[in-house]
Design an enzyme around this catalytic site. Structure first.
Site, PDB file in Angstrom:
ATOM      1  N   GLY A  88      81.699 116.533  -9.250  1.00 19.10           N
ATOM      2  CA  GLY A  88      80.596 117.047  -8.483  1.00 19.10           C
ATOM      3  C   GLY A  88      79.144 116.105  -9.684  1.00 19.10           C
ATOM      4  O   GLY A  88      79.061 116.739 -10.671  1.00 19.10           O
ATOM      5  N   ALA A  89      80.710 115.009 -10.476  1.00 16.74           N
ATOM      6  CA  ALA A  89      80.126 114.947 -12.584  1.00 16.74           C
ATOM      7  C   ALA A  89      79.540 113.308 -12.633  1.00 16.74           C
ATOM      8  O   ALA A  89      79.770 113.305 -13.376  1.00 16.74           O
ATOM      9  CB  ALA A  89      80.713 115.429 -12.884  1.00 16.74           C
ATOM     10  N   GLY A 110      83.724 107.539 -21.036  1.00 18.50           N
ATOM     11  CA  GLY A 110      85.051 107.726 -21.724  1.00 18.50           C
ATOM     12  C   GLY A 110      85.393 108.221 -21.328  1.00 18.50           C
ATOM     13  O   GLY A 110      86.799 108.581 -21.503  1.00 18.50           O
ATOM     14  N   SER A 162      74.212 129.711  -9.632  1.00 14.77           N
ATOM     15  CA  SER A 162      72.946 129.630  -9.113  1.00 14.77           C
ATOM     16  C   SER A 162      71.975 131.287 -10.044  1.00 14.77           C
ATOM     17  O   SER A 162      72.167 131.871  -9.687  1.00 14.77           O
ATOM     18  CB  SER A 162      72.392 128.913  -8.465  1.00 14.77           C
ATOM     19  N   TYR A 211      71.447 128.139   0.969  1.00 18.23           N
ATOM     20  CA  TYR A 211      71.403 127.538  -0.581  1.00 18.23           C
ATOM     21  C   TYR A 211      71.959 129.671  -1.154  1.00 18.23           C
ATOM     22  O   TYR A 211      72.452 129.113  -1.957  1.00 18.23           O
ATOM     23  CB  TYR A 211      70.536 126.917  -0.915  1.00 18.23           C
ATOM     24  N   ALA A 244      72.739 131.974  -0.179  1.00 18.51           N
ATOM     25  CA  ALA A 244      74.147 132.709   0.592  1.00 18.51           C
ATOM     26  C   ALA A 244      75.122 132.031  -0.517  1.00 18.51           C
ATOM     27  O   ALA A 244      76.092 132.755  -0.740  1.00 18.51           O
ATOM     28  CB  ALA A 244      74.007 132.990   1.847  1.00 18.51           C
ATOM     29  N   ILE A 263      67.425 123.223 -13.919  1.00 16.63           N
ATOM     30  CA  ILE A 263      67.359 122.129 -14.839  1.00 16.63           C
ATOM     31  C   ILE A 263      67.152 121.316 -14.914  1.00 16.63           C
ATOM     32  O   ILE A 263      67.257 120.410 -13.601  1.00 16.63           O
ATOM     33  CB  ILE A 263      69.485 122.429 -14.566  1.00 16.63           C
ATOM     34  N   THR A 287      79.753 136.247 -15.320  1.00 18.20           N
ATOM     35  CA  THR A 287      78.763 135.420 -14.923  1.00 18.20           C
ATOM     36  C   THR A 287      77.890 135.277 -15.941  1.00 18.20           C
ATOM     37  O   THR A 287      77.436 136.094 -16.770  1.00 18.20           O
ATOM     38  CB  THR A 287      77.763 135.835 -14.152  1.00 18.20           C
TER      39      THR A 287
HETATM   40  P1  NAP Z   1      73.017 116.204  -7.967  1.00 19.91           P
HETATM   41  O1  NAP Z   1      72.389 115.725  -9.228  1.00 19.91           O
HETATM   42  O2  NAP Z   1      72.637 116.295  -7.030  1.00 19.91           O
HETATM   43  O3  NAP Z   1      74.367 116.016  -8.683  1.00 19.91           O
HETATM   44  C1  NAP Z   1      75.127 116.847  -7.334  1.00 19.91           C
HETATM   45  C2  NAP Z   1      76.675 115.998  -7.871  1.00 19.91           C
HETATM   46  O4  NAP Z   1      77.185 116.218  -7.020  1.00 19.91           O
HETATM   47  C3  NAP Z   1      76.428 114.819  -7.700  1.00 19.91           C
HETATM   48  O5  NAP Z   1      77.452 113.797  -8.750  1.00 19.91           O
HETATM   49  C4  NAP Z   1      76.989 113.580  -6.722  1.00 19.91           C
HETATM   50  O6  NAP Z   1      78.330 113.116  -6.218  1.00 19.91           O
HETATM   51  C5  NAP Z   1      78.249 115.673  -6.283  1.00 19.91           C
HETATM   52  N1  NAP Z   1      78.315 115.945  -5.008  1.00 19.91           N
HETATM   53  C6  NAP Z   1      77.765 116.243  -3.541  1.00 19.91           C
HETATM   54  N2  NAP Z   1      78.211 116.539  -3.105  1.00 19.91           N
HETATM   55  C7  NAP Z   1      79.664 116.869  -3.376  1.00 19.91           C
HETATM   56  C8  NAP Z   1      80.824 116.349  -2.340  1.00 19.91           C
HETATM   57  N3  NAP Z   1      80.570 117.224  -1.200  1.00 19.91           N
HETATM   58  N4  NAP Z   1      81.908 116.090  -3.342  1.00 19.91           N
HETATM   59  C9  NAP Z   1      81.971 116.123  -4.717  1.00 19.91           C
HETATM   60  N5  NAP Z   1      80.948 115.892  -5.202  1.00 19.91           N
HETATM   61  C10 NAP Z   1      79.670 116.314  -4.512  1.00 19.91           C
HETATM   62  O7  NAP Z   1      72.775 117.912  -8.446  1.00 19.91           O
HETATM   63  P2  NAP Z   1      72.813 119.552  -9.812  1.00 19.91           P
HETATM   64  O8  NAP Z   1      71.316 119.546  -9.974  1.00 19.91           O
HETATM   65  O9  NAP Z   1      73.417 118.216 -10.517  1.00 19.91           O
HETATM   66  O10 NAP Z   1      73.388 120.630  -9.299  1.00 19.91           O
HETATM   67  C11 NAP Z   1      75.064 120.748  -9.762  1.00 19.91           C
HETATM   68  C12 NAP Z   1      75.816 121.864  -9.253  1.00 19.91           C
HETATM   69  O11 NAP Z   1      74.315 123.007 -10.310  1.00 19.91           O
HETATM   70  C13 NAP Z   1      75.219 123.093  -8.150  1.00 19.91           C
HETATM   71  O12 NAP Z   1      76.002 123.340  -7.651  1.00 19.91           O
HETATM   72  C14 NAP Z   1      73.598 123.174  -7.738  1.00 19.91           C
HETATM   73  O13 NAP Z   1      74.050 124.731  -6.806  1.00 19.91           O
HETATM   74  C15 NAP Z   1      73.894 124.220  -9.374  1.00 19.91           C
HETATM   75  N6  NAP Z   1      72.893 123.942  -9.856  1.00 19.91           N
HETATM   76  C16 NAP Z   1      72.001 123.500 -10.506  1.00 19.91           C
HETATM   77  C17 NAP Z   1      70.333 123.521 -10.483  1.00 19.91           C
HETATM   78  C18 NAP Z   1      69.684 122.951 -11.207  1.00 19.91           C
HETATM   79  O14 NAP Z   1      68.551 123.282 -11.980  1.00 19.91           O
HETATM   80  N7  NAP Z   1      69.795 121.654 -11.031  1.00 19.91           N
HETATM   81  C19 NAP Z   1      69.868 125.183 -10.655  1.00 19.91           C
HETATM   82  C20 NAP Z   1      71.382 125.687 -10.453  1.00 19.91           C
HETATM   83  C21 NAP Z   1      72.271 125.697  -9.450  1.00 19.91           C
HETATM   84  P3  NAP Z   1      77.931 112.772  -4.624  1.00 19.91           P
HETATM   85  O15 NAP Z   1      76.613 111.952  -3.660  1.00 19.91           O
HETATM   86  O16 NAP Z   1      78.393 111.114  -4.761  1.00 19.91           O
HETATM   87  O17 NAP Z   1      79.066 113.343  -4.158  1.00 19.91           O
END
Ligand code: NAP
Length: 254
Positions: free
Chosen positions: A14-15, A52, A138, A152, A154, A185, A235
């Site tokens: 997910g990068a 890169g 999270s 989410y 859970a 974030i 954690t």
């Molecule tokens: P984001 O900006 O929506 O990015 C999500 C990334 O995950 C994208 O690269 C997406 O690419 C990929 N992805 C989604 N479903 C996927 C799947 N089934 N297989 C492979 N890749 C997948 O989300 P984010 O805010 O960075 O969140 C990333 C992680 O951090 C998550 O686990 C989220 O629960 C956690 N988190 C985020 C926050 C926050 O404040 N942002 C807070 C707590 C935890 P594609 O759609 O192309 O697959």
């Protein structure tokens, strides 16, 4: 300065954007050989060019795609030393409106996907001799709650239950597994929740700012170093102090 990840093979799921991209950037800057994943190939190509690094399209909720990812990275880069299991989604659905499909989608991506990615990488992580898994959980679920995110939350708490037992099972193979718990974030996904959400969360954080993706990347990097080798099943909350106030009054006047 922690230098022990230089030259190591790192997968970040997910990068293509958001926190995963931030983690990948931090590892790449530390000299690691990084492979990023996601489902959207075009987005991966663009992000990989920017950082890169290498890329491989994989839906981590599919165990076969995870197996293909691990096999490809081993073939291209000679092994896997670090897996950052970060891919996740956060659609909103109140309990009154949540369907079985909504629940399965969130658990399948966030929880099952974490397990599938770890399972697929296990032989290579064991062969590495210093295997590291860093899971993106999270604060939502393990520590806090938010309306619309019971599924989410859970899924994010389930990741921690998994981490604790996996840590015991994987210790004899020299693999550590830990979780980073981000607060709010500034990612594309979070900013997509709207200005009202962003402003409300910023006001709830003692440091009065949303976190950056590098804040999470740096915590993940530390957990992946040799120096963190005695830390497993643990954690780290990275939230600018958001979970600390006992009431809104605790933030008044600061
Ligand atoms: P984001 O900006 O929506 O990015 C999500 C990334 O995950 C994208 O690269 C997406 O690419 C990929 N992805 C989604 N479903 C996927 C799947 N089934 N297989 C492979 N890749 C997948 O989300 P984010 O805010 O960075 O969140 C990333 C992680 O951090 C998550 O686990 C989220 O629960 C956690 N988190 C985020 C926050 C926050 O404040 N942002 C807070 C707590 C935890 P594609 O759609 O192309 O697959």
């Amino acid at each position: 300065m922690f230098t022990s990840v230089a030259g190591r093979s790192v997968i970040v799921t997910g990068a293509s954007k958001g926190i995963g991209k931030g983690i990948a950037a931090v590892f790449a800057a530390a000299g690691a050989t990084v492979t990023i994943t996601g489902r959207d190939e075009q987005a991966l190509v663009a992000t990989a060019a920017e950082l890169g690094c290498d890329w491989f399209a994989a839906d981590t909720s599919d165990p076969e795609a995870c197996a293909a990812l691990a096999a490809t990275v081993v073939e291209r880069h000679g092994g896997i030393d670090v897996l950052c299991a970060n891919a996740g989604i956060f659609p909103s659905a109140t309990l009154a409106e949540m369907t079985p499909a909504d629940l399965a989608h969130v658990m399948g991506t966030n929880f099952n996907g974490t397990v599938y990615a770890v399972q697929a990488c296990l032989p290579a992580l064991a062969a590495s001799g210093h295997g590291r898994v860093v899971v993106t959980s999270s604060i939502t679920g393990p520590i806090t709650g938010y309306p619309g995110w019971s599924h989410y939350g859970a899924s994010k708490a389930a990741q921690l239950g998994f981490v604790r037992t996996a840590a015991i099972e994987l210790a004899p193979q020299g693999i550590t597994i830990n979780a980073v718990l981000p607060g709010n974030i500034a990612t594309e996904g979070l900013l997509g929740l709207g200005e009202e959400y962003r402003a409300g969360m910023t006001a709830a954080i003692p440091q009065r700012r949303l976190g950056s993706v590098a804040d999470i990347g740096n915590a993940a990097l530390f957990l992946a170093t040799d120096e963190a080798g005695f830390i497993t099943g643990q954690t780290i909350v990275v939230d600018g102090g958001q979970v600390l106030p006992e009431s809104p009054e605790a933030l008044e006047g600061i």
